[in-house]
Design an enzyme around this catalytic site. Sequence first.
Site, PDB file in Angstrom:
ATOM      1  CB  THR A  81       2.170  72.030  38.274  1.00  0.00           C
ATOM      2  OG1 THR A  81       2.975  72.406  37.156  1.00  0.00           O
ATOM      3  CG2 THR A  81       2.850  72.505  39.553  1.00  0.00           C
ATOM      4  CB  SER A 116       1.458  66.043  45.391  1.00  0.00           C
ATOM      5  OG  SER A 116       0.039  66.118  45.482  1.00  0.00           O
ATOM      6  CG  ASP A 167      -2.317  69.639  35.765  1.00  0.00           C
ATOM      7  OD1 ASP A 167      -1.765  69.302  36.829  1.00  0.00           O
ATOM      8  OD2 ASP A 167      -2.302  70.810  35.335  1.00  0.00           O
ATOM      9  CG  ASP A 197      -6.208  72.584  43.866  1.00  0.00           C
ATOM     10  OD1 ASP A 197      -5.353  71.927  44.488  1.00  0.00           O
ATOM     11  OD2 ASP A 197      -5.913  73.499  43.082  1.00  0.00           O
ATOM     12  CD  GLU A 231      -1.615  73.707  37.034  1.00  0.00           C
ATOM     13  OE1 GLU A 231      -1.004  72.860  37.720  1.00  0.00           O
ATOM     14  OE2 GLU A 231      -2.582  74.363  37.488  1.00  0.00           O
TER      15      GLU A 231
END
Length: 261
Positions: free
Chosen positions: A33, A35, A89, A92, A111
Amino acid sequence: MPADLNPIDKAKFIAAKRAVGFVQDGMKLGLGTGSTAAWMVRCLAERIREEGLRVVGVPTSTRTAELAVSLGVPLSTLDEVKWLDLTIDGADEFDPSLNLIKGGGAALLQEKIVATASDQMIVITDAAKEVVQLGAFPLPVEVIPFGWQTTKALVEETLVSMDVLGRDVTLRMTGDRPLVTDESNYILDLHLNRIGNPRQLALVLNQIPGVVENGLFIDICDIVIIGHADGRAVVRDINTRTVEEDRVEFAPSDNIFTDLD
């Protein structure tokens, strides 16, 4: 190719396209999940259309599922497929040991479940997400709504004995309401600045009543692919202790850009 595509989006696309190159026919895939993961889903859909690639995906959020369905990526559930070959995936933050902070998109619970149920996890990212030590990005912690303020107080109390620089804890909001995850929970963001012992912190947080899961992914990621706007993709494999660099052709079709947010 849209003329206004910025360098960060180019880097994300490069990482995503390189990662999709790892996908083999017949694989069961965890679809991340965020951008960068959205680029991956688009690149995967392109391989399915152009090569007849046969795969089945397990999405980690409602928005990933909606994107995959709109692009023709076959989906299933983790309960149905039981185990996955590969999860791709974003993250961050990631450190030199490929430990991660995830959950900026509030999908950390699904996730982590999906990534843990995979033979291999590949993280796709840009160079800005690489850090010497985790913690600059706020650490998300998913909590149940019942008694969330008590849970928050317990988290704050626990942080006093942890090796962190900051201890500010905030409830994530969307407008004037608490953000609600796909699992109907809340997110607490821990503004720690630096996490001295991520493994210890992950274990301790999950012992607090009311905490469902935290956004520290320890010993889960196998490969990080760092995309660069000039077409370079750096592949770091924690298992083989190798770092490879190659170039990815930046020539996405018009279909990849359809309905981009």
